[in-house]
Design an enzyme around this catalytic site. Structure first.
Site, PDB file in Angstrom:
ATOM      1  N   HIS A   1      42.379  40.764  46.404  1.00  0.00           N
ATOM      2  CA  HIS A   1      41.632  40.143  45.304  1.00  0.00           C
ATOM      3  C   HIS A   1      41.699  38.623  45.472  1.00  0.00           C
ATOM      4  CE1 HIS A   1      40.430  38.857  41.321  1.00  0.00           C
ATOM      5  NE2 HIS A   1      39.893  40.060  41.173  1.00  0.00           N
TER       6      HIS A   1
ATOM      7  N   GLU B   1      33.082  40.385  45.508  1.00  0.00           N
ATOM      8  CA  GLU B   1      33.273  39.634  44.270  1.00  0.00           C
ATOM      9  C   GLU B   1      33.134  38.138  44.528  1.00  0.00           C
ATOM     10  OE1 GLU B   1      35.771  42.037  41.288  1.00  0.00           O
ATOM     11  OE2 GLU B   1      37.172  41.039  42.610  1.00  0.00           O
TER      12      GLU B   1
ATOM     13  N   ASN C   1      39.886  46.533  36.420  1.00  0.00           N
ATOM     14  CA  ASN C   1      41.044  45.765  36.893  1.00  0.00           C
ATOM     15  C   ASN C   1      41.632  45.043  35.683  1.00  0.00           C
ATOM     16  OD1 ASN C   1      42.835  44.018  38.100  1.00  0.00           O
ATOM     17  ND2 ASN C   1      41.298  42.827  39.213  1.00  0.00           N
ATOM     18  N   TRP C   2      42.753  45.569  35.179  1.00  0.00           N
ATOM     19  CA  TRP C   2      43.315  45.010  33.936  1.00  0.00           C
ATOM     20  C   TRP C   2      44.084  43.713  34.191  1.00  0.00           C
ATOM     21  CZ3 TRP C   2      45.471  50.058  31.137  1.00  0.00           C
ATOM     22  CH2 TRP C   2      44.391  50.927  30.910  1.00  0.00           C
ATOM     23  N   LYS C   3      44.260  43.342  35.443  1.00  0.00           N
ATOM     24  CA  LYS C   3      44.971  42.099  35.804  1.00  0.00           C
ATOM     25  C   LYS C   3      46.303  42.007  35.040  1.00  0.00           C
ATOM     26  CE  LYS C   3      40.597  40.051  37.102  1.00  0.00           C
ATOM     27  NZ  LYS C   3      39.758  38.876  37.205  1.00  0.00           N
TER      28      LYS C   3
ATOM     29  N   GLY D   1      36.704  43.188  35.402  1.00  0.00           N
ATOM     30  CA  GLY D   1      37.900  42.586  34.817  1.00  0.00           C
ATOM     31  C   GLY D   1      37.790  42.572  33.296  1.00  0.00           C
TER      32      GLY D   1
ATOM     33  N   SER E   1      31.986  39.308  36.387  1.00  0.00           N
ATOM     34  CA  SER E   1      31.320  39.270  35.075  1.00  0.00           C
ATOM     35  C   SER E   1      30.378  40.446  34.822  1.00  0.00           C
ATOM     36  CB  SER E   1      30.601  37.927  34.886  1.00  0.00           C
ATOM     37  OG  SER E   1      31.535  36.867  34.911  1.00  0.00           O
TER      38      SER E   1
ATOM     39  N   GLU F   1      42.179  36.338  43.472  1.00  0.00           N
ATOM     40  CA  GLU F   1      43.295  35.698  42.763  1.00  0.00           C
ATOM     41  C   GLU F   1      44.583  35.796  43.578  1.00  0.00           C
ATOM     42  OE1 GLU F   1      42.707  37.859  39.117  1.00  0.00           O
ATOM     43  OE2 GLU F   1      40.834  36.760  38.808  1.00  0.00           O
TER      44      GLU F   1
ATOM     45  N   GLY G   1      35.150  36.149  35.955  1.00  0.00           N
ATOM     46  CA  GLY G   1      35.677  35.628  34.694  1.00  0.00           C
ATOM     47  C   GLY G   1      34.918  34.435  34.143  1.00  0.00           C
TER      48      GLY G   1
HETATM   49  P1  PGA Z   1      35.567  39.820  35.665  1.00  0.00           P
HETATM   50  O1  PGA Z   1      36.638  40.108  36.830  1.00  0.00           O
HETATM   51  O2  PGA Z   1      34.817  41.126  35.437  1.00  0.00           O
HETATM   52  O3  PGA Z   1      36.392  39.425  34.473  1.00  0.00           O
HETATM   53  O4  PGA Z   1      34.660  38.753  36.148  1.00  0.00           O
HETATM   54  C1  PGA Z   1      36.309  40.868  37.953  1.00  0.00           C
HETATM   55  C2  PGA Z   1      37.473  40.945  38.908  1.00  0.00           C
HETATM   56  O5  PGA Z   1      38.155  39.940  39.115  1.00  0.00           O
HETATM   57  O6  PGA Z   1      37.735  42.018  39.492  1.00  0.00           O
END
Ligand code: PGA
Length: 264
Positions: free
Chosen positions: A104, A176, A10-12, A243, A222, A106, A182
């Site tokens: 997600h 998640e 997931n490149w966000k 991510g 993470s 976010e 993150g």
């Molecule tokens: P992260 O993000 O690997 O940077 O913790 C995961 C995600 O939000 O899908």
């Protein structure tokens, strides 16, 4: 039942088109040495503006699989219309996507996405012939209050409402924990596996045991090259949504390689 693992990046909201293309090329040059049968299902989710710069890479062994699958990070549930800033399932498909990430944390947190919206998106994605990657997860406060399982069960029930067992079986869920995203704080693998088993039980209740056996449930939060082997060794973790560690070809390819050591 053996479920093919998924490694999804997931490149966000990262990478301009040139950087996205370079990352894509870096992954492509790694996967070229393997067939789609040897690889996990590899998925990358660039920003909308980079979707056209990357492409799905078909397998060369004639199995009909893809070595790299492309996902959108979001979509709208309507097929067209006055929804400024949104894209439809058909548009994502037109740009080469076969998966769409929805729900997600976010998006739930910063864009007020509700369970009901996520259910509408899931239904639109399935109707459009694509595969939803449905995210769920608890906050640190919810975990500390001991309501992790009930919160996640309710997110899953809502997301899968009125979706047929067959379509549920073909969908993907990503567990998640929000406190692990993150932060560098990976959820203990045994605990992640426990929650994922609980999710599978909820899927069994709403869509039957065959769907529960077939649906692929990923862990996210993470994930790093050094954590994936232990995660993939768990009975119910079918892959990862990644991510930060998906933003360089070096670490993403290492995650794919380490997954192949234990789980494809
Ligand atoms: P992260 O993000 O690997 O940077 O913790 C995961 C995600 O939000 O899908």
């Amino acid at each position: 039942m053996s479920r093919k693992p998924i490694i999804a990046g997931n490149w966000k909201m990262n990478l301009l088109r040139a950087d996205a293309t370079a990352l894509y090329e870096g992954i492509k040059s790694f996967v070229k040495d393997y067939t789609a049968v040897q690889l996990p299902t590899v998925v990358i989710a660039p920003t909308f503006t980079s979707l056209s710069a990357v492409g799905s890479v078909p397998c060369d062994c004639g199995c009909g699989g893809n070595k790299i699958n492309v996902a959108a990070q979001n979509c709208h549930w309507e097929s067209s219309g006055a929804y400024t800033g949104e894209i439809s399932v058909e548009m994502a498909k037109d740009a080469g996507c076969s998966y769409i990430i929805i729900g997600h944390s976010e998006r739930r947190q910063y864009f007020s996405e509700s369970d009901e919206m996520i259910n509408k998106k899931a239904k639109a994605i399935i109707a459009g012939g694509l595969i939803p990657i449905i995210c769920c997860g608890e906050t640190l406060e919810q975990r500390e209050a001991g309501i992790t399982d009930e919160h996640i069960a309710s997110q899953i029930r809502a997301a899968l409402k009125d979706i047929s067992s067959e379509d549920v079986a073909n969908s993907v869920i990503a567990y998640e924990p929000i406190w692990a995203i993150g932060t560098g704080k990976t959820c203990d693998s045994v605990e992640a596996n426990r929650v994922i088993k609980m999710i599978r039980n909820v899927v069994s209740e709403v869509a039957g045991s065959q769907a529960a056996d077939a649906i692929r449930i990923l862990y996210g939060g993470s994930v790093k090259p050094s954590t994936i082997e232990e995660q993939m060794s768990q009975s119910d973790i079918d892959g990862a949504l990644i991510g930060g560690a998906s933003l360089t070809a070096e670490s993403f390819n290492e995650i794919i390689a380490n997954t192949m050591k234990v789980a494809v």
